[in-house]
Motif scaffolding. Structure first.
Motif, PDB file in Angstrom:
ATOM      1  N   ASP A   1      -2.352  -8.429  -6.676  1.00  0.00           N
ATOM      2  CA  ASP A   1      -2.321  -9.787  -7.228  1.00  0.00           C
ATOM      3  C   ASP A   1      -2.448  -9.777  -8.745  1.00  0.00           C
ATOM      4  O   ASP A   1      -2.910 -10.737  -9.333  1.00  0.00           O
ATOM      5  CB  ASP A   1      -3.491 -10.596  -6.643  1.00  0.00           C
ATOM      6  CG  ASP A   1      -4.844  -9.947  -6.972  1.00  0.00           C
ATOM      7  OD1 ASP A   1      -4.864  -8.751  -7.314  1.00  0.00           O
ATOM      8  OD2 ASP A   1      -5.869 -10.649  -6.911  1.00  0.00           O
TER       9      ASP A   1
ATOM     10  N   ARG B   1     -12.044  -0.687  -2.904  1.00  0.00           N
ATOM     11  CA  ARG B   1     -12.473   0.440  -2.079  1.00  0.00           C
ATOM     12  C   ARG B   1     -13.962   0.733  -2.301  1.00  0.00           C
ATOM     13  O   ARG B   1     -14.681   1.074  -1.360  1.00  0.00           O
ATOM     14  CB  ARG B   1     -11.637   1.685  -2.400  1.00  0.00           C
ATOM     15  CG  ARG B   1     -10.218   1.601  -1.872  1.00  0.00           C
ATOM     16  CD  ARG B   1      -9.369   2.790  -2.304  1.00  0.00           C
ATOM     17  NE  ARG B   1      -8.050   2.720  -1.712  1.00  0.00           N
ATOM     18  CZ  ARG B   1      -7.741   3.216  -0.511  1.00  0.00           C
ATOM     19  NH1 ARG B   1      -8.656   3.862   0.186  1.00  0.00           N
ATOM     20  NH2 ARG B   1      -6.533   3.078  -0.020  1.00  0.00           N
TER      21      ARG B   1
ATOM     22  N   ASP C   1      -2.899  -8.040   3.776  1.00  0.00           N
ATOM     23  CA  ASP C   1      -2.777  -8.293   2.332  1.00  0.00           C
ATOM     24  C   ASP C   1      -1.799  -9.420   2.025  1.00  0.00           C
ATOM     25  O   ASP C   1      -1.981 -10.170   1.072  1.00  0.00           O
ATOM     26  CB  ASP C   1      -2.318  -7.024   1.583  1.00  0.00           C
ATOM     27  CG  ASP C   1      -3.363  -5.914   1.596  1.00  0.00           C
ATOM     28  OD1 ASP C   1      -4.514  -6.180   1.991  1.00  0.00           O
ATOM     29  OD2 ASP C   1      -3.022  -4.772   1.207  1.00  0.00           O
TER      30      ASP C   1
ATOM     31  N   ARG D   1     -13.262 -11.168  -4.058  1.00  0.00           N
ATOM     32  CA  ARG D   1     -12.125 -11.260  -4.977  1.00  0.00           C
ATOM     33  C   ARG D   1     -12.530 -11.906  -6.296  1.00  0.00           C
ATOM     34  O   ARG D   1     -12.162 -11.438  -7.358  1.00  0.00           O
ATOM     35  CB  ARG D   1     -10.967 -12.044  -4.359  1.00  0.00           C
ATOM     36  CG  ARG D   1     -10.464 -11.469  -3.050  1.00  0.00           C
ATOM     37  CD  ARG D   1      -9.026 -11.848  -2.793  1.00  0.00           C
ATOM     38  NE  ARG D   1      -8.123 -11.193  -3.711  1.00  0.00           N
ATOM     39  CZ  ARG D   1      -7.706  -9.939  -3.588  1.00  0.00           C
ATOM     40  NH1 ARG D   1      -8.074  -9.207  -2.555  1.00  0.00           N
ATOM     41  NH2 ARG D   1      -6.903  -9.419  -4.486  1.00  0.00           N
TER      42      ARG D   1
ATOM     43  N   SER E   1       0.823  -1.206   0.000  1.00  0.00           N
ATOM     44  CA  SER E   1       0.000   0.000   0.000  1.00  0.00           C
ATOM     45  C   SER E   1       0.862   1.263   0.000  1.00  0.00           C
ATOM     46  O   SER E   1       1.933   1.297   0.608  1.00  0.00           O
ATOM     47  CB  SER E   1      -0.953  -0.004   1.193  1.00  0.00           C
ATOM     48  OG  SER E   1      -0.300   0.435   2.319  1.00  0.00           O
ATOM     49  N   SER E   2       0.382   2.261  -0.706  1.00  0.00           N
ATOM     50  CA  SER E   2       1.055   3.559  -0.806  1.00  0.00           C
ATOM     51  C   SER E   2       2.491   3.483  -1.320  1.00  0.00           C
ATOM     52  O   SER E   2       3.322   4.291  -0.943  1.00  0.00           O
ATOM     53  CB  SER E   2       1.058   4.280   0.550  1.00  0.00           C
ATOM     54  OG  SER E   2      -0.194   4.200   1.154  1.00  0.00           O
TER      55      SER E   2
ATOM     56  N   SER F   1      -8.952  -3.800   3.625  1.00  0.00           N
ATOM     57  CA  SER F   1      -8.255  -5.095   3.589  1.00  0.00           C
ATOM     58  C   SER F   1      -9.107  -6.247   4.119  1.00  0.00           C
ATOM     59  O   SER F   1      -9.122  -7.322   3.513  1.00  0.00           O
ATOM     60  CB  SER F   1      -6.901  -4.999   4.303  1.00  0.00           C
ATOM     61  OG  SER F   1      -6.026  -4.211   3.511  1.00  0.00           O
TER      62      SER F   1
ATOM     63  N   SER G   1      -7.058  -1.319  -9.672  1.00  0.00           N
ATOM     64  CA  SER G   1      -7.869  -2.404  -9.101  1.00  0.00           C
ATOM     65  C   SER G   1      -8.206  -2.137  -7.639  1.00  0.00           C
ATOM     66  O   SER G   1      -9.252  -2.553  -7.145  1.00  0.00           O
ATOM     67  CB  SER G   1      -7.171  -3.757  -9.255  1.00  0.00           C
ATOM     68  OG  SER G   1      -6.053  -3.832  -8.419  1.00  0.00           O
TER      69      SER G   1
ATOM     70  N   ARG H   1      -3.334 -13.161   3.773  1.00  0.00           N
ATOM     71  CA  ARG H   1      -4.657 -13.733   3.516  1.00  0.00           C
ATOM     72  C   ARG H   1      -4.523 -15.018   2.681  1.00  0.00           C
ATOM     73  O   ARG H   1      -3.552 -15.190   1.928  1.00  0.00           O
ATOM     74  CB  ARG H   1      -5.558 -12.712   2.808  1.00  0.00           C
ATOM     75  CG  ARG H   1      -5.144 -12.432   1.388  1.00  0.00           C
ATOM     76  CD  ARG H   1      -6.033 -11.398   0.720  1.00  0.00           C
ATOM     77  NE  ARG H   1      -5.450 -11.036  -0.562  1.00  0.00           N
ATOM     78  CZ  ARG H   1      -5.350  -9.802  -1.008  1.00  0.00           C
ATOM     79  NH1 ARG H   1      -5.784  -8.783  -0.303  1.00  0.00           N
ATOM     80  NH2 ARG H   1      -4.816  -9.571  -2.194  1.00  0.00           N
TER      81      ARG H   1
ATOM     82  N   ARG I   1      -2.449  -3.075   6.851  1.00  0.00           N
ATOM     83  CA  ARG I   1      -2.869  -3.552   5.524  1.00  0.00           C
ATOM     84  C   ARG I   1      -1.798  -4.452   4.901  1.00  0.00           C
ATOM     85  O   ARG I   1      -2.113  -5.453   4.273  1.00  0.00           O
ATOM     86  CB  ARG I   1      -3.194  -2.375   4.616  1.00  0.00           C
ATOM     87  CG  ARG I   1      -4.564  -1.824   4.932  1.00  0.00           C
ATOM     88  CD  ARG I   1      -5.127  -1.036   3.785  1.00  0.00           C
ATOM     89  NE  ARG I   1      -4.530   0.288   3.683  1.00  0.00           N
ATOM     90  CZ  ARG I   1      -4.289   0.897   2.528  1.00  0.00           C
ATOM     91  NH1 ARG I   1      -4.546   0.309   1.390  1.00  0.00           N
ATOM     92  NH2 ARG I   1      -3.784   2.108   2.525  1.00  0.00           N
TER      93      ARG I   1
ATOM     94  N   ARG J   1       1.693   8.832   2.007  1.00  0.00           N
ATOM     95  CA  ARG J   1       0.238   8.850   2.164  1.00  0.00           C
ATOM     96  C   ARG J   1      -0.196   9.964   3.125  1.00  0.00           C
ATOM     97  O   ARG J   1      -1.204  10.626   2.930  1.00  0.00           O
ATOM     98  CB  ARG J   1      -0.232   7.470   2.664  1.00  0.00           C
ATOM     99  CG  ARG J   1      -1.720   7.266   2.824  1.00  0.00           C
ATOM    100  CD  ARG J   1      -2.535   7.687   1.633  1.00  0.00           C
ATOM    101  NE  ARG J   1      -2.115   7.101   0.365  1.00  0.00           N
ATOM    102  CZ  ARG J   1      -2.628   6.006  -0.167  1.00  0.00           C
ATOM    103  NH1 ARG J   1      -3.586   5.369   0.473  1.00  0.00           N
ATOM    104  NH2 ARG J   1      -2.219   5.558  -1.332  1.00  0.00           N
TER     105      ARG J   1
HETATM  106  O1  CDP Z   1      -3.557   3.089  -2.858  1.00  0.00           O
HETATM  107  P1  CDP Z   1      -3.224   2.137  -1.743  1.00  0.00           P
HETATM  108  O2  CDP Z   1      -1.862   1.635  -1.885  1.00  0.00           O
HETATM  109  O3  CDP Z   1      -3.579   2.628  -0.405  1.00  0.00           O
HETATM  110  O4  CDP Z   1      -4.124   0.858  -1.902  1.00  0.00           O
HETATM  111  P2  CDP Z   1      -5.113   0.497  -3.032  1.00  0.00           P
HETATM  112  O5  CDP Z   1      -4.353   0.085  -4.244  1.00  0.00           O
HETATM  113  O6  CDP Z   1      -6.144   1.555  -3.174  1.00  0.00           O
HETATM  114  O7  CDP Z   1      -5.790  -0.826  -2.438  1.00  0.00           O
HETATM  115  C1  CDP Z   1      -6.563  -0.783  -1.262  1.00  0.00           C
HETATM  116  C2  CDP Z   1      -6.687  -2.177  -0.685  1.00  0.00           C
HETATM  117  O8  CDP Z   1      -7.401  -3.012  -1.600  1.00  0.00           O
HETATM  118  C3  CDP Z   1      -5.389  -2.923  -0.419  1.00  0.00           C
HETATM  119  O9  CDP Z   1      -4.835  -2.637   0.846  1.00  0.00           O
HETATM  120  C4  CDP Z   1      -5.822  -4.373  -0.521  1.00  0.00           C
HETATM  121  O10 CDP Z   1      -6.371  -4.812   0.696  1.00  0.00           O
HETATM  122  C5  CDP Z   1      -6.926  -4.336  -1.536  1.00  0.00           C
HETATM  123  N1  CDP Z   1      -6.490  -4.759  -2.879  1.00  0.00           N
HETATM  124  C6  CDP Z   1      -6.409  -6.102  -3.143  1.00  0.00           C
HETATM  125  O11 CDP Z   1      -6.640  -6.917  -2.261  1.00  0.00           O
HETATM  126  N2  CDP Z   1      -6.096  -6.541  -4.387  1.00  0.00           N
HETATM  127  C7  CDP Z   1      -5.836  -5.667  -5.377  1.00  0.00           C
HETATM  128  N3  CDP Z   1      -5.561  -6.132  -6.605  1.00  0.00           N
HETATM  129  C8  CDP Z   1      -5.872  -4.290  -5.122  1.00  0.00           C
HETATM  130  C9  CDP Z   1      -6.186  -3.853  -3.847  1.00  0.00           C
END
Ligand code: CDP
Length: 237
Positions: free
Chosen positions: A137, A41, A190, A115, A14-15, A106, A36, A193, A186, A163
């Motif tokens: 993923d 979100r 992440d 998913r 994340s971030s 998360s 994604s 899981r 997160r 962030r």
């Molecule tokens: O922008 P940031 O890095 O905060 O996170 P995001 O890309 O907006 O994704 C938010 C959350 O969605 C992540 O912390 C994951 O829990 C989930 N996510 C996921 O499980 N699989 C993905 N392909 C993208 C996000």
């Protein structure tokens, strides 16, 4: 030019700055960009609005799973070329970026049914290639055969700082410690899981984002893109 359209998967914690990077790359090479994380979100926002999550009992999985078929998640192209996330036709781009959504996303994203639904939608977006998608993923589960895979690395402190600054700019009242705690939590959920956890694809190119400027990052990605797609002109300025 004999460039072929390819699929580009960008994953990372994340971030880690991967969204900015993915967006810039897509714009530069004229590809579609799909965030994604924004889709997870949007599902989380729906859960919060409907009282499907609560601080004591967590996520009410059966209720959320029952609502999934009625959720239409998409992206609306804006006049400036950016994309806004939509939930049943409503522009929710701003609302999905709040700390409240960040703190629940998360646990929502670890639900297998959530998913499966979002991965199917993401794969649909990639059917005609010419796409850059970022997430957790993408190179492992969504597009395991992507021609170009990038895994972005950065320390939790650098990511939290980034962030925190973003949230400050938006006027969100939050402390650096809170943001760091959210980033760490997160990361943990992440990557541990059961269903498609965050991990680096074996064939991913690792980009260490602590030490590179935005320009250096984009340059690295453009070179990689040129070699993977045969687009020799991609690095022309
Ligand atoms: O922008 P940031 O890095 O905060 O996170 P995001 O890309 O907006 O994704 C938010 C959350 O969605 C992540 O912390 C994951 O829990 C989930 N996510 C996921 O499980 N699989 C993905 N392909 C993208 C996000």
């Amino acid at each position: 030019m004999s460039a072929k359209k390819i699929v580009i998967a960008i994953d990372g914690f994340s971030s880690s700055g991967k969204s900015t990077m993915a967006r810039q790359l897509a714009r530069r090479i004229g590809y579609v960009y799909v965030d994604s994380g924004a889709m997870y979100r949007a599902v989380t926002l729906h859960a919060l609005r409907g009282g499907i999550v609560n601080p004591v009992s967590g996520v009410d999985r059966p209720r959320l799973i029952a609502d999934l078929p009625s959720l239409a998640i998409g992206f609306a192209l804006q006049p400036d070329g950016s994309q806004h996330t939509t939930l049943n036709g409503e522009d929710v781009e701003k609302e999905i970026r709040t700390m409240e959504v960040s703190s629940w996303v998360s646990p929502v994203a670890e639900i297998p049914e959530v998913r499966h639904r979002l991965v199917a939608l993401q794969q649909e977006y990639g059917r005609d290639k010419g796409i850059v998608m970022d997430g957790r993923d993408i190179g492992t589960t969504v597009f395991p055969h992507a021609e170009m895979k990038v895994f972005v690395n950065a320390s939790p402190e650098v990511r939290a700082e980034r962030r925190y600054k973003e949230l400050q700019e938006k006027g969100t009242p939050v402390s650096y410690e809170e943001v760091l705690a959210n980033v760490r939590e997160r990361d943990h959920i992440d990557s541990t899981r059961a269903e498609s956890p965050l991990r680096q694809a074996e064939d991913a190119f690792v980009l260490d984002n602590d030490r590179l400027t935005r320009e250096q990052q984009l340059d690295t990605l453009l070179k990689l893109f040129a070699s993977r797609s045969g687009a020799d002109a991609a690095t022309d300025k």
